[in-house]
Design a protein around this motif. Structure first.
Motif, PDB file in Angstrom:
ATOM      1  N   ALA A  21       1.281   0.421  -0.660  1.00 14.74           N
ATOM      2  CA  ALA A  21       2.065   1.070   0.395  1.00 14.74           C
ATOM      3  C   ALA A  21       1.182   1.695   1.473  1.00 14.74           C
ATOM      4  O   ALA A  21       1.623   1.845   2.615  1.00 14.74           O
ATOM      5  CB  ALA A  21       2.964   2.142  -0.209  1.00 14.74           C
ATOM      6  N   ASN A  22      -0.053   2.045   1.134  1.00 12.94           N
ATOM      7  CA  ASN A  22      -0.925   2.761   2.074  1.00 12.94           C
ATOM      8  C   ASN A  22      -2.078   1.930   2.621  1.00 12.94           C
ATOM      9  O   ASN A  22      -2.915   2.468   3.352  1.00 12.94           O
ATOM     10  CB  ASN A  22      -1.467   4.026   1.406  1.00 12.94           C
ATOM     11  N   CYS A  23      -2.129   0.649   2.314  1.00  7.09           N
ATOM     12  CA  CYS A  23      -3.192  -0.214   2.848  1.00  7.09           C
ATOM     13  C   CYS A  23      -3.035  -0.324   4.368  1.00  7.09           C
ATOM     14  O   CYS A  23      -1.990  -0.743   4.863  1.00  7.09           O
ATOM     15  CB  CYS A  23      -3.114  -1.592   2.209  1.00  7.09           C
ATOM     16  N   MET A  24      -4.050   0.073   5.108  1.00  7.97           N
ATOM     17  CA  MET A  24      -3.932   0.091   6.569  1.00  7.97           C
ATOM     18  C   MET A  24      -3.855  -1.313   7.176  1.00  7.97           C
ATOM     19  O   MET A  24      -3.299  -1.482   8.253  1.00  7.97           O
ATOM     20  CB  MET A  24      -5.076   0.888   7.195  1.00  7.97           C
ATOM     21  N   ILE A  25      -4.378  -2.309   6.488  1.00  5.18           N
ATOM     22  CA  ILE A  25      -4.304  -3.671   7.025  1.00  5.18           C
ATOM     23  C   ILE A  25      -2.865  -4.167   6.973  1.00  5.18           C
ATOM     24  O   ILE A  25      -2.308  -4.598   7.989  1.00  5.18           O
ATOM     25  CB  ILE A  25      -5.254  -4.625   6.259  1.00  5.18           C
ATOM     26  N   THR A  26      -2.229  -4.111   5.799  1.00  3.88           N
ATOM     27  CA  THR A  26      -0.850  -4.602   5.711  1.00  3.88           C
ATOM     28  C   THR A  26       0.095  -3.721   6.522  1.00  3.88           C
ATOM     29  O   THR A  26       1.087  -4.220   7.059  1.00  3.88           O
ATOM     30  CB  THR A  26      -0.371  -4.711   4.256  1.00  3.88           C
ATOM     31  N   ALA A  27      -0.202  -2.430   6.646  1.00  7.32           N
ATOM     32  CA  ALA A  27       0.635  -1.553   7.465  1.00  7.32           C
ATOM     33  C   ALA A  27       0.560  -1.932   8.939  1.00  7.32           C
ATOM     34  O   ALA A  27       1.482  -1.634   9.703  1.00  7.32           O
ATOM     35  CB  ALA A  27       0.206  -0.096   7.276  1.00  7.32           C
ATOM     36  N   SER A  28      -0.504  -2.610   9.332  1.00  8.34           N
ATOM     37  CA  SER A  28      -0.696  -3.008  10.725  1.00  8.34           C
ATOM     38  C   SER A  28      -0.079  -4.365  11.035  1.00  8.34           C
ATOM     39  O   SER A  28      -0.060  -4.784  12.189  1.00  8.34           O
ATOM     40  CB  SER A  28      -2.194  -3.056  11.049  1.00  8.34           C
ATOM     41  N   LEU A  29       0.408  -5.055  10.032  1.00  8.73           N
ATOM     42  CA  LEU A  29       0.956  -6.400  10.203  1.00  8.73           C
ATOM     43  C   LEU A  29       2.482  -6.376  10.106  1.00  8.73           C
ATOM     44  O   LEU A  29       3.051  -5.531   9.424  1.00  8.73           O
ATOM     45  CB  LEU A  29       0.396  -7.327   9.114  1.00  8.73           C
ATOM     46  N   SER A  30       3.122  -7.345  10.752  1.00  3.06           N
ATOM     47  CA  SER A  30       4.575  -7.419  10.670  1.00  3.06           C
ATOM     48  C   SER A  30       5.052  -8.205   9.455  1.00  3.06           C
ATOM     49  O   SER A  30       6.230  -8.163   9.119  1.00  3.06           O
ATOM     50  CB  SER A  30       5.151  -8.044  11.950  1.00  3.06           C
ATOM     51  N   ALA A  31       4.152  -8.886   8.766  1.00  2.00           N
ATOM     52  CA  ALA A  31       4.529  -9.683   7.601  1.00  2.00           C
ATOM     53  C   ALA A  31       4.881  -8.782   6.421  1.00  2.00           C
ATOM     54  O   ALA A  31       4.300  -7.714   6.230  1.00  2.00           O
ATOM     55  CB  ALA A  31       3.380 -10.616   7.208  1.00  2.00           C
ATOM     56  N   GLU A  32       5.829  -9.225   5.627  1.00  4.28           N
ATOM     57  CA  GLU A  32       6.218  -8.517   4.412  1.00  4.28           C
ATOM     58  C   GLU A  32       5.102  -8.626   3.381  1.00  4.28           C
ATOM     59  O   GLU A  32       4.432  -9.666   3.286  1.00  4.28           O
ATOM     60  CB  GLU A  32       7.500  -9.159   3.869  1.00  4.28           C
ATOM     61  N   THR A  33       4.893  -7.573   2.606  1.00  3.08           N
ATOM     62  CA  THR A  33       3.885  -7.588   1.545  1.00  3.08           C
ATOM     63  C   THR A  33       4.569  -7.323   0.218  1.00  3.08           C
ATOM     64  O   THR A  33       5.415  -6.441   0.103  1.00  3.08           O
ATOM     65  CB  THR A  33       2.804  -6.506   1.788  1.00  3.08           C
ATOM     66  N   HIS A  34       4.189  -8.125  -0.780  1.00  2.00           N
ATOM     67  CA  HIS A  34       4.773  -8.003  -2.126  1.00  2.00           C
ATOM     68  C   HIS A  34       3.636  -7.834  -3.122  1.00  2.00           C
ATOM     69  O   HIS A  34       2.672  -8.607  -3.102  1.00  2.00           O
ATOM     70  CB  HIS A  34       5.600  -9.243  -2.445  1.00  2.00           C
ATOM     71  N   LEU A  35       3.747  -6.827  -3.986  1.00  2.00           N
ATOM     72  CA  LEU A  35       2.744  -6.565  -5.013  1.00  2.00           C
ATOM     73  C   LEU A  35       3.267  -6.991  -6.374  1.00  2.00           C
ATOM     74  O   LEU A  35       4.370  -6.608  -6.766  1.00  2.00           O
ATOM     75  CB  LEU A  35       2.389  -5.068  -5.045  1.00  2.00           C
ATOM     76  N   GLU A  36       2.474  -7.787  -7.088  1.00  2.87           N
ATOM     77  CA  GLU A  36       2.731  -8.131  -8.485  1.00  2.87           C
ATOM     78  C   GLU A  36       1.606  -7.511  -9.284  1.00  2.87           C
ATOM     79  O   GLU A  36       0.489  -8.031  -9.297  1.00  2.87           O
ATOM     80  CB  GLU A  36       2.777  -9.643  -8.672  1.00  2.87           C
ATOM     81  N   ALA A  37       1.867  -6.368  -9.902  1.00  2.00           N
ATOM     82  CA  ALA A  37       0.816  -5.589 -10.563  1.00  2.00           C
ATOM     83  C   ALA A  37       0.939  -5.668 -12.081  1.00  2.00           C
ATOM     84  O   ALA A  37       2.039  -5.692 -12.633  1.00  2.00           O
ATOM     85  CB  ALA A  37       0.896  -4.134 -10.122  1.00  2.00           C
ATOM     86  N   ASN A  38      -0.210  -5.696 -12.743  1.00  4.33           N
ATOM     87  CA  ASN A  38      -0.287  -5.757 -14.183  1.00  4.33           C
ATOM     88  C   ASN A  38      -1.381  -4.804 -14.634  1.00  4.33           C
ATOM     89  O   ASN A  38      -2.494  -4.853 -14.105  1.00  4.33           O
ATOM     90  CB  ASN A  38      -0.587  -7.207 -14.628  1.00  4.33           C
ATOM     91  N   VAL A  39      -1.082  -3.927 -15.594  1.00  2.96           N
ATOM     92  CA  VAL A  39      -2.062  -2.999 -16.132  1.00  2.96           C
ATOM     93  C   VAL A  39      -2.395  -3.436 -17.549  1.00  2.96           C
ATOM     94  O   VAL A  39      -1.504  -3.650 -18.369  1.00  2.96           O
ATOM     95  CB  VAL A  39      -1.520  -1.545 -16.139  1.00  2.96           C
ATOM     96  N   ILE A  40      -3.685  -3.566 -17.842  1.00  7.76           N
ATOM     97  CA  ILE A  40      -4.152  -3.935 -19.172  1.00  7.76           C
ATOM     98  C   ILE A  40      -4.926  -2.757 -19.739  1.00  7.76           C
ATOM     99  O   ILE A  40      -5.957  -2.368 -19.171  1.00  7.76           O
ATOM    100  CB  ILE A  40      -5.030  -5.202 -19.134  1.00  7.76           C
ATOM    101  N   VAL A  41      -4.454  -2.198 -20.839  1.00  8.15           N
ATOM    102  CA  VAL A  41      -5.101  -1.056 -21.467  1.00  8.15           C
ATOM    103  C   VAL A  41      -6.065  -1.561 -22.529  1.00  8.15           C
ATOM    104  O   VAL A  41      -5.725  -2.421 -23.339  1.00  8.15           O
ATOM    105  CB  VAL A  41      -4.055  -0.111 -22.116  1.00  8.15           C
ATOM    106  N   GLY A  42      -7.282  -1.040 -22.509  1.00  8.72           N
ATOM    107  CA  GLY A  42      -8.308  -1.425 -23.474  1.00  8.72           C
ATOM    108  C   GLY A  42      -9.616  -1.652 -22.785  1.00  8.72           C
ATOM    109  O   GLY A  42      -9.684  -1.771 -21.574  1.00  8.72           O
ATOM    110  N   ASP A  43     -10.684  -1.682 -23.563  1.00  9.87           N
ATOM    111  CA  ASP A  43     -12.026  -1.847 -22.969  1.00  9.87           C
ATOM    112  C   ASP A  43     -12.378  -3.256 -22.717  1.00  9.87           C
ATOM    113  O   ASP A  43     -12.171  -4.224 -23.029  1.00  9.87           O
ATOM    114  CB  ASP A  43     -13.078  -1.193 -23.872  1.00  9.87           C
TER     115      ASP A  43
END
Length: 145
Positions: free
Chosen positions: A123-145
């Motif tokens: 939401a706070n990336c200045m590059i995507t905030a400067s563009l008119s294109a829609e941005t979609h995040l697909e995030a995955n968190v992996i717990v462990g070393d």
């Protein structure tokens, strides 16, 4: 951080045929060309690839800042970004960027907190905030070393 506004100067030069040479003071020169989709050689950085790389790079750098401020411990972040270029009302433009991010966090880290940090980075990336294109995040968190 330095006082705003910041100014970024880039120099580009080309002849009637061949690569475009893009340079910034104190950095290596980039050889650029049209991508294969526009009948370029396909083996050089293109404006399309540079823009999409900027989206991925900005996401990671913004996440670093958000994670530090949020005290989210992590050890690695892998990002794949895809830019979609399409024709809209007779104009070629990027219509969307998809960021696929996989974050590795140590045992004991709250995955929901890490997920929220990635969402704030998107939401706070200045590059995507400067563009008119829609941005979609697909995030995955992996717990462990």
């Amino acid at each position: 951080m330095h006082e705003l506004p910041h100014h970024y100067h880039v120099y580009a030069e080309a002849e009637s045929e061949g690569n475009v040479l893009v340079s910034v003071e104190n950095l290596p020169i980039l050889n650029c060309a049209a991508p294969a989709e526009f009948d370029g050689p396909g083996d050089q950085w293109s404006p399309e690839h540079l823009l999409t790389a900027s989206v991925a790079n900005c996401f990671i750098l913004t996440f670093r800042a958000v994670a530090k401020a949020s005290k989210v411990e992590w050890h690695d972040l892998e990002v794949s970004a895809t830019g979609t270029l399409d024709k809209v009302e007779r104009t070629m433009k990027f219509t969307a960027f998809t960021i696929k991010a996989t974050l590795g966090v140590p045992e004991g880290t709250d995955p929901a907190k890490a997920q929220r940090a990635m969402e704030r980075a998107e939401a706070n990336c200045m590059i995507t905030a400067s563009l008119s294109a829609e941005t979609h995040l697909e995030a995955n968190v992996i717990v462990g070393d």
